[in-house]
Design an enzyme around this catalytic site. Sequence first.
Site, mmCIF file in Angstrom:
data_model
loop_
_atom_site.group_PDB
_atom_site.id
_atom_site.type_symbol
_atom_site.label_atom_id
_atom_site.label_comp_id
_atom_site.label_asym_id
_atom_site.label_seq_id
_atom_site.Cartn_x
_atom_site.Cartn_y
_atom_site.Cartn_z
ATOM 1 N N ARG A 61 0.916 -1.134 -0.032
ATOM 2 C CA ARG A 61 0.010 -0.060 0.085
ATOM 3 C C ARG A 61 0.632 1.293 -0.007
ATOM 4 O O ARG A 61 0.310 2.234 -0.545
ATOM 5 C CB ARG A 61 -0.966 -0.084 1.056
ATOM 6 C CG ARG A 61 -1.859 1.000 1.374
ATOM 7 C CD ARG A 61 -2.993 0.655 2.443
ATOM 8 N NE ARG A 61 -4.031 1.737 2.367
ATOM 9 C CZ ARG A 61 -4.336 2.601 3.592
ATOM 10 N NH1 ARG A 61 -3.476 2.347 4.686
ATOM 11 N NH2 ARG A 61 -5.151 3.427 3.598
ATOM 12 N N HIS A 65 0.228 4.424 -2.470
ATOM 13 C CA HIS A 65 0.085 5.713 -2.029
ATOM 14 C C HIS A 65 1.130 6.737 -2.242
ATOM 15 O O HIS A 65 0.925 8.148 -2.458
ATOM 16 C CB HIS A 65 -0.102 5.931 -0.377
ATOM 17 C CG HIS A 65 -1.589 5.324 -0.272
ATOM 18 N ND1 HIS A 65 -2.207 6.098 1.154
ATOM 19 C CD2 HIS A 65 -2.338 4.359 -0.693
ATOM 20 C CE1 HIS A 65 -3.498 5.478 1.009
ATOM 21 N NE2 HIS A 65 -3.628 4.305 0.117
ATOM 22 N N ASN A 93 -3.763 8.849 4.688
ATOM 23 C CA ASN A 93 -2.636 8.265 5.146
ATOM 24 C C ASN A 93 -2.468 8.235 6.785
ATOM 25 O O ASN A 93 -2.106 7.484 7.533
ATOM 26 C CB ASN A 93 -1.466 8.983 4.519
ATOM 27 C CG ASN A 93 -1.408 8.880 3.138
ATOM 28 O OD1 ASN A 93 -1.553 8.013 2.861
ATOM 29 N ND2 ASN A 93 -0.593 9.943 2.667
ATOM 30 N N PRO A 162 -8.180 7.534 -4.345
ATOM 31 C CA PRO A 162 -9.501 7.442 -3.934
ATOM 32 C C PRO A 162 -9.976 6.966 -2.711
ATOM 33 O O PRO A 162 -9.241 6.181 -2.213
ATOM 34 C CB PRO A 162 -9.753 6.212 -4.980
ATOM 35 C CG PRO A 162 -8.268 5.719 -5.440
ATOM 36 C CD PRO A 162 -7.323 6.444 -5.151
ATOM 37 N N HIS A 192 -6.309 -5.913 -2.564
ATOM 38 C CA HIS A 192 -7.152 -6.153 -1.422
ATOM 39 C C HIS A 192 -7.427 -7.553 -1.245
ATOM 40 O O HIS A 192 -8.209 -7.837 -0.349
ATOM 41 C CB HIS A 192 -8.506 -5.293 -1.530
ATOM 42 C CG HIS A 192 -8.515 -3.681 -1.273
ATOM 43 N ND1 HIS A 192 -9.477 -2.901 -1.299
ATOM 44 C CD2 HIS A 192 -7.250 -3.167 -0.959
ATOM 45 C CE1 HIS A 192 -8.803 -1.677 -1.328
ATOM 46 N NE2 HIS A 192 -7.618 -1.819 -0.933
ATOM 47 N N ASP A 239 -10.188 -9.424 2.748
ATOM 48 C CA ASP A 239 -10.536 -10.648 1.985
ATOM 49 C C ASP A 239 -11.064 -11.730 3.182
ATOM 50 O O ASP A 239 -10.295 -12.139 3.813
ATOM 51 C CB ASP A 239 -9.407 -11.324 1.021
ATOM 52 C CG ASP A 239 -9.765 -12.694 0.598
ATOM 53 O OD1 ASP A 239 -10.571 -13.248 1.174
ATOM 54 O OD2 ASP A 239 -8.962 -13.006 -0.088
ATOM 55 N N ASP A 247 -4.339 -13.939 -3.741
ATOM 56 C CA ASP A 247 -4.910 -14.913 -4.486
ATOM 57 C C ASP A 247 -6.256 -14.297 -5.109
ATOM 58 O O ASP A 247 -6.436 -13.205 -5.076
ATOM 59 C CB ASP A 247 -5.575 -16.373 -3.750
ATOM 60 C CG ASP A 247 -6.528 -15.926 -2.587
ATOM 61 O OD1 ASP A 247 -6.954 -15.011 -2.542
ATOM 62 O OD2 ASP A 247 -6.284 -16.795 -1.683
#
Length: 321
Positions: A61, A65, A93, A162, A192, A239, A247
């Site tokens: 991430r 960012h 952030n 976003p 994600h 997830d 995955d």
Amino acid sequence: MAFSSATFARLALVLLLLGSTSAQLSTNFYASSCPQVFSAVKTVVQAAIAKEQRMGASLLRLFFHDCFVQGCDGSLLLDDTSSFVGEKTAVPNNNSVRGFDVVDNIKAAVEKVCPGVVSCADVLAITARDSVVILGGPNWDVKLGRRDSTTASLSGANNNIPPPNSSLSNLISKFAAQGLSTRDMVALSGSHTIGQARCTNFRAHIYNDTDIDSSFAKTRQANCPSTSGSGDNNLAPLDLQTPTCFDKNYYKNLINKKGLLHSDQELFNGGSTDSQVTTYSNNPSTFNSDFVAGMIGMGDINPLTGKSGEIRKNCRKVNQG
């Protein structure tokens, strides 16, 4: 000597490519100046993920960012000082991005084998790839040669990244503003498949939205009170099936209306990206190849190269003097 118009067009394209900053990035940039860079980075990333599996998602991430604000230039890593405003306190952030201490450790390991050679921006790019691979995702050769910024943009961080309540059209436009396609956006959202989100970022989705499986919403409500300010930092996996394994289950969750964020479920909610989500849920190899293409494309966003920027000694602050 006469040239055809087609030849002129080809020459123009070659010159354009040579002049573009992404063309100056190369997978073998450190082949002679710091051949040990990859092993130095990977050793620290592996240790950090072994200590806390969530860290892989956090490190990935950081790259996202960073790249969405001023390009992939390490600006996100700069600390605020009395005379400098960085990006760490921006809304996307603040109390959210993490792993800066791990980046410090990676940079220290790289400095040990080749001082003053490898940028913090490139450290983030390699670290993102290693995090994906260690958690079971695809591998790719990382383009390198970025240099570090001496500036940051708080407003850029607030405007370019976003938010979790984004509509599909907002997601598409935010990625398009960085030169990334809708296909890139849906593939990169697959990051994600790992990591956690804070209650404050999915509260509205689990209490107010209708495009969500009701039993899934109730499960998430148990650890995320409806009142703002209560349990804001409580975590849930992005997830729900395999939160520490890279995955295709993220896309399966979306089809079952079990996306954690509003912006996740927007990818499969009767809109233009439904078919792409379905494809990825059935074809992990297609997802992997598109994700890699998206990561390489994101890594090409406005890098500083040549004599622009600097090679920071400490990723948290610009070099002195």
